[in-house]
Design an enzyme around this catalytic site. Structure first.
Site, PDB file in Angstrom:
ATOM      1  N   HIS A   1      -0.727   1.618  -5.122  1.00 42.95           N
ATOM      2  CA  HIS A   1       0.391   2.535  -5.341  1.00 42.95           C
ATOM      3  C   HIS A   1       1.308   1.777  -6.158  1.00 42.95           C
ATOM      4  CE1 HIS A   1      -0.278   5.061  -1.649  1.00 42.95           C
ATOM      5  NE2 HIS A   1      -1.109   4.034  -1.454  1.00 42.95           N
TER       6      HIS A   1
ATOM      7  N   HIS B   1       4.782   4.596   3.762  1.00 42.15           N
ATOM      8  CA  HIS B   1       3.829   4.766   4.820  1.00 42.15           C
ATOM      9  C   HIS B   1       4.799   4.439   6.020  1.00 42.15           C
ATOM     10  CE1 HIS B   1       0.794   4.129   1.837  1.00 42.15           C
ATOM     11  NE2 HIS B   1       0.268   5.119   2.646  1.00 42.15           N
TER      12      HIS B   1
ATOM     13  N   HIS C   1     -10.088  -2.405   2.675  1.00 41.41           N
ATOM     14  CA  HIS C   1      -9.229  -1.387   1.588  1.00 41.41           C
ATOM     15  C   HIS C   1      -9.881  -1.467   0.201  1.00 41.41           C
ATOM     16  CE1 HIS C   1      -5.838   0.896   0.562  1.00 41.41           C
ATOM     17  NE2 HIS C   1      -5.632  -0.104  -0.545  1.00 41.41           N
TER      18      HIS C   1
ATOM     19  N   TYR D   1       3.645   2.686   8.581  1.00 38.80           N
ATOM     20  CA  TYR D   1       3.164   1.217   8.830  1.00 38.80           C
ATOM     21  C   TYR D   1       4.014   0.317   8.147  1.00 38.80           C
ATOM     22  CZ  TYR D   1      -0.292   1.716   4.954  1.00 38.80           C
ATOM     23  OH  TYR D   1      -0.677   1.745   3.706  1.00 38.80           O
ATOM     24  N   GLU D   2       4.511   0.630   6.893  1.00 33.58           N
ATOM     25  CA  GLU D   2       5.202  -0.356   6.142  1.00 33.58           C
ATOM     26  C   GLU D   2       6.495  -0.797   6.760  1.00 33.58           C
ATOM     27  OE1 GLU D   2       4.742   0.300   1.486  1.00 33.58           O
ATOM     28  OE2 GLU D   2       4.238   2.178   2.366  1.00 33.58           O
TER      29      GLU D   2
ATOM     30  N   SER E   1      -3.626   6.300  -2.415  1.00 30.79           N
ATOM     31  CA  SER E   1      -4.476   5.097  -2.530  1.00 30.79           C
ATOM     32  C   SER E   1      -5.540   5.177  -3.632  1.00 30.79           C
ATOM     33  CB  SER E   1      -4.914   4.555  -1.500  1.00 30.79           C
ATOM     34  OG  SER E   1      -4.016   4.127  -0.565  1.00 30.79           O
TER      35      SER E   1
ATOM     36  N   ASN F   1     -14.315   6.338   2.536  1.00 32.13           N
ATOM     37  CA  ASN F   1     -15.356   5.528   3.361  1.00 32.13           C
ATOM     38  C   ASN F   1     -15.564   6.389   4.495  1.00 32.13           C
ATOM     39  OD1 ASN F   1     -12.394   4.349   3.748  1.00 32.13           O
ATOM     40  ND2 ASN F   1     -13.621   4.403   5.753  1.00 32.13           N
TER      41      ASN F   1
ATOM     42  N   MET G   1      -3.573   7.554   7.155  1.00 32.36           N
ATOM     43  CA  MET G   1      -2.314   6.972   7.462  1.00 32.36           C
ATOM     44  C   MET G   1      -1.189   7.650   6.815  1.00 32.36           C
ATOM     45  SD  MET G   1      -3.806   2.983   7.662  1.00 32.36           S
ATOM     46  CE  MET G   1      -5.470   2.740   8.181  1.00 32.36           C
ATOM     47  N   SER G   2      -1.170   8.611   6.325  1.00 34.70           N
ATOM     48  CA  SER G   2      -0.326   9.598   5.731  1.00 34.70           C
ATOM     49  C   SER G   2      -0.281  10.883   5.844  1.00 34.70           C
ATOM     50  CB  SER G   2      -0.337   8.796   4.372  1.00 34.70           C
ATOM     51  OG  SER G   2      -1.679   9.614   3.878  1.00 34.70           O
TER      52      SER G   2
ATOM     53  N   ALA H   1      -6.548   8.965   0.331  1.00 35.85           N
ATOM     54  CA  ALA H   1      -7.913   8.589   0.831  1.00 35.85           C
ATOM     55  C   ALA H   1      -8.052   8.308   2.357  1.00 35.85           C
ATOM     56  CB  ALA H   1      -7.971   6.871   0.130  1.00 35.85           C
TER      57      ALA H   1
END
Length: 270
Positions: A59, A81, A245, A83-84, A28, A233, A209-210, A111
């Site tokens: 992306h 991802h 995000h 989650y997609e 990201s 963050n 998340m990756s 990120a």
């Protein structure tokens, strides 16, 4: 013909230069590195047989093949991802395809939220290990012996020599980098403060998340791996503010000069 073979054949027909030796997965807000690639061949993911589309802000959703710092590279400008809604086989398909077209070394970036309270937003962290909190593994199912062994060793998931090379590159560029353990979670919701406290107790320094599925697939395929997180963050509960995000994109934009400098120097030294 398998999905990997179909994608390999399609990509090789599009390639105009030499075989890529280094693969880059750009997370990201970090896809700007692909703009530095010279004599680029750009292939949209939705053109490649078997590839899904990237649906996340930050992306671009394309492969960029060309030359970076004198090395032949292929870069994912955005990733897929879990989650997609994509299964682990699809999430890791690009890694398998990179290996199939000749890539031996993989630089995976992301990120991430900072768990380690000694970190600050904007820090770059060299990943020295990871914790899989996805609740699954991309190697579950029948093993393809042509890709790798049934039980791959993960005692050095992130190649020590590349980690040392990245530290040397940072020192040569006058960049401060952190080192730490990355925790991979499913998302897409950010972690709760209690979950962040748990992950810190488990030994995590950053959370995202990756990355973890991709690295498992890469090591299964005997690829050398370097991982770099941009601490975009601080994770929930560390600072008294909500997570968004847009903050991820803003932070990666702020540190892109240092990120570009580090990765380009590493690639040049590989």
């Amino acid at each position: 013909m398998t999905a990997v073979q179909k994608a390999k054949t399609f990509i090789e027909e599009k390639m105009t230069g030499n075989v890529p030796e280094i693969g880059l997965i750009l997370g990201s807000g970090l896809g700007v590195l692909a703009e530095e690639i010279e004599s680029p061949t750009v292939i949209k993911y939705n053109e490649i047989p078997g590839f899904p589309s990237s649906t996340v802000a930050g992306h671009k959703g394309q492969l960029v093949i060309g030359t970076l710092e004198g090395k032949h590279v292929v870069a994912m400008q955005g990733r897929f991802h879990f989650y997609e809604g994509y299964d682990m086989e699809l999430v890791t398909l690009p890694v398998r395809v990179m290996k199939a077209i000749g890539v031996e070394k993989l630089i995976v970036t992301n990120a991430a939220g900072g768990i380690n309270e000694n970190f600050d937003a904007g820090d770059l962290m060299l990943i020295n290990d990871h914790i899989n909190q996805f609740g699954t593994n991309p190697l579950i199912g029948k093993n393809d012996d042509a890709q790798g062994v049934r039980f791959p060793d993960m005692s050095e998931a992130y190649t020590r020599s590349l980690l040392n090379l990245a530290q040397e590159a940072a020192d040569s560029e006058g960049l401060k980098v952190q080192k730490g353990t990355y925790v991979g979670t499913t998302g897409p919701s950010y972690e709760t403060p209690a979950e962040v406290r748990m992950l810190r107790i488990l030994g995590g320094d950053a959370v995202g998340m990756s990355t973890v599925p991709e690295v498992i697939a890469a090591r299964h395929s005997s690829m050398d791996v370097l991982g770099i997180s941009c601490i975009s963050n601080m994770a929930a509960g560390i600072l008294d503010q909500p997570l968004d995000h847009s903050e991820v994109i803003e932070t990666t934009e702020r540190v892109k000069k240092d990120f570009l400098s580090l990765v380009k120097t590493v690639v040049g030294k590989m």
